[in-house]
Design a protein around this motif. Structure first.
Motif, PDB file in Angstrom:
ATOM      1  N   VAL A 182       0.852  -1.193   0.000  1.00  0.00           N
ATOM      2  CA  VAL A 182       0.000   0.000   0.000  1.00  0.00           C
ATOM      3  C   VAL A 182       0.886   1.240   0.000  1.00  0.00           C
ATOM      4  CG1 VAL A 182      -1.784   1.272   1.259  1.00  0.00           C
ATOM      5  CG2 VAL A 182      -1.819  -1.223   1.220  1.00  0.00           C
ATOM      6  N   SER A 183       0.529   2.213  -0.801  1.00  0.00           N
ATOM      7  CA  SER A 183       1.293   3.454  -0.877  1.00  0.00           C
ATOM      8  C   SER A 183       0.900   4.395   0.254  1.00  0.00           C
ATOM      9  CB  SER A 183       1.047   4.134  -2.231  1.00  0.00           C
ATOM     10  OG  SER A 183       1.619   5.421  -2.259  1.00  0.00           O
TER      11      SER A 183
ATOM     12  N   TYR B 274      -0.221   7.927  -1.480  1.00  0.00           N
ATOM     13  CA  TYR B 274      -1.542   7.916  -2.121  1.00  0.00           C
ATOM     14  C   TYR B 274      -2.502   6.971  -1.388  1.00  0.00           C
ATOM     15  CZ  TYR B 274       1.292  10.002  -5.767  1.00  0.00           C
ATOM     16  OH  TYR B 274       2.164  10.814  -6.455  1.00  0.00           O
ATOM     17  N   TYR B 275      -2.323   6.845  -0.103  1.00  0.00           N
ATOM     18  CA  TYR B 275      -3.156   5.955   0.710  1.00  0.00           C
ATOM     19  C   TYR B 275      -4.636   6.274   0.499  1.00  0.00           C
ATOM     20  CZ  TYR B 275      -4.963   3.567   4.825  1.00  0.00           C
ATOM     21  OH  TYR B 275      -5.664   2.742   5.669  1.00  0.00           O
TER      22      TYR B 275
ATOM     23  N   ALA C  86      -4.496   3.802  -1.865  1.00  0.00           N
ATOM     24  CA  ALA C  86      -4.222   3.177  -3.161  1.00  0.00           C
ATOM     25  C   ALA C  86      -3.065   2.185  -3.045  1.00  0.00           C
ATOM     26  CB  ALA C  86      -3.887   4.239  -4.196  1.00  0.00           C
ATOM     27  N   ARG C  87      -3.124   1.126  -3.808  1.00  0.00           N
ATOM     28  CA  ARG C  87      -2.062   0.132  -3.819  1.00  0.00           C
ATOM     29  C   ARG C  87      -0.939   0.595  -4.748  1.00  0.00           C
ATOM     30  NH1 ARG C  87      -3.839  -3.654  -0.781  1.00  0.00           N
ATOM     31  NH2 ARG C  87      -1.903  -4.819  -1.039  1.00  0.00           N
TER      32      ARG C  87
ATOM     33  N   ASP D  85      -1.339  -0.084  -8.448  1.00  0.00           N
ATOM     34  CA  ASP D  85      -2.267   0.817  -9.133  1.00  0.00           C
ATOM     35  C   ASP D  85      -1.609   2.158  -9.431  1.00  0.00           C
ATOM     36  OD1 ASP D  85      -4.224  -1.135  -8.998  1.00  0.00           O
ATOM     37  OD2 ASP D  85      -5.014  -0.392  -7.078  1.00  0.00           O
ATOM     38  N   VAL D  86      -0.811   2.668  -8.487  1.00  0.00           N
ATOM     39  CA  VAL D  86      -0.119   3.950  -8.692  1.00  0.00           C
ATOM     40  C   VAL D  86       0.863   3.837  -9.854  1.00  0.00           C
ATOM     41  CG1 VAL D  86       1.428   5.651  -7.640  1.00  0.00           C
ATOM     42  CG2 VAL D  86      -0.394   4.616  -6.277  1.00  0.00           C
TER      43      VAL D  86
ATOM     44  N   THR E 220      -0.937   3.615 -13.310  1.00  0.00           N
ATOM     45  CA  THR E 220      -1.504   4.857 -13.838  1.00  0.00           C
ATOM     46  C   THR E 220      -0.440   5.843 -14.306  1.00  0.00           C
ATOM     47  OG1 THR E 220      -1.608   5.734 -11.572  1.00  0.00           O
ATOM     48  CG2 THR E 220      -3.583   4.679 -12.444  1.00  0.00           C
TER      49      THR E 220
END
Length: 302
Positions: A59-60, A63-64, A66-67, A70-71, A74
């Protein structure tokens, strides 16, 4: 060992939103990020490798919730489109000009080599700032920041694609100008060295056309080191030009890496470094396989 703790960053964000922080909350966040003081370090590392095999990069923090996957998914296409196309253009133009300059040393094109080499030594961020000032601030030809017009919804519509191309011209121009000199100089020197080989003299003695000698004998052999360098350059396309993307506020993988370092986002940093490593290895493997088609001398003899 590094200062700062990603768990503390998430807990601070929770407190700012009015949440209550307890020992159970801290432990839950630590488990979410893949670390726990009660679990041995070697066991944490093994759990990380198991999740990595299943495509779970964590997990980031930045950008929590968001995984990391996924970051990266994109932002990666933006960097591949910008830096990838720019690298291909710079290499193609530089190799073509270097071939012409090396074929006829002493011409006006050959005299431009020192100027292009000087541009190659210019830092990316300084050249980017100069181009932003001239082409965006003074002349107003191109936008100076962003990856697309923010009023548009990202998608495959022509309006969005044309906006992304328009916003990407200036950062792409920066990369091409800064890297063109290295390709030109390398190809030029290899052409001059190749022209002194015996097979070039033999080809001329056989009466072959100059164009054929230039392309099929001299350039084909002189370009081999450039192809090896191009493989490494393509591999590092994934890492992007961190400084260039930061100057233009471009939504690529380089900007994400810089934000991850700033916010102690270790999971995102590890994910980006992993993608960069795989890209470099993959690009070098592809070129090694391609070498057999380009250079007959490397093929195995039966």
């Amino acid at each position: 060992m590094l200062p700062g703790n990603p768990v503390d960053i998430l807990l601070a964000k929770l407190q700012q939103r009015g949440g209550t922080v307890t020992d159970d909350t801290r432990k839950a966040y630590a488990l979410l990020l893949g670390g726990d003081d009660d679990t041995p370090l070697i066991q944490q590392y093994w759990q990380y490798l198991v999740r990595l095999v299943h495509g779970d990069l964590g997990v980031s923090v930045t950008y929590y919730p968001a995984r990391v996957s996924d970051v990266i998914a994109t932002s990666l296409p933006w960097t591949i489109a910008l830096v990838g196309i720019s690298t291909i253009l710079a290499a193609s133009i530089g190799v073509a000009l270097g071939m012409i300059a090396g074929w006829r040393p002493g011409t006006w094109l050959d005299s431009l080599v020192p100027a292009t080499t000087l541009l190659a030594a210019v830092p990316y961020f300084w050249l980017a700032l100069i181009l932003v000032y001239l082409l965006s601030r003074v002349l107003g030809w191109l936008p100076g920041q962003g990856g697309y017009d923010v009023v548009l919804d990202p998608g495959w519509s022509w309006e969005f694609i044309s906006s992304a191309i328009y916003y990407g011209i200036l950062p792409a121009l920066t990369i091409v100008i800064a890297s063109l000199g290295g390709w030109l100089l390398g190809m030029r020197n290899m052409m001059v060295s190749t022209l002194s080989e015996d097979y070039i003299l033999t080809a001329r003695a056989k009466g072959l056309r100059e164009r054929r000698i230039q392309l099929h004998y001299a350039a084909r052999n002189a370009v081999l080191p450039s192809i090896a360098g191009f493989a490494i350059s393509l591999g590092f396309v994934v890492s992007g030009s961190v400084v260039t993307e930061q100057v233009f506020s471009y939504p690529g993988i380089g900007s994400r890496l810089l934000q991850a370092v700033t916010n102690n986002d270790y999971a995102l940093m590890q994910g980006v470094f992993l993608v960069i490593t795989l890209a470099v290895l993959g690009a070098n493997l592809a070129v090694d396989l391609l070498y057999g088609l380009i250079d007959p001398r490397t093929r195995a003899k039966g």
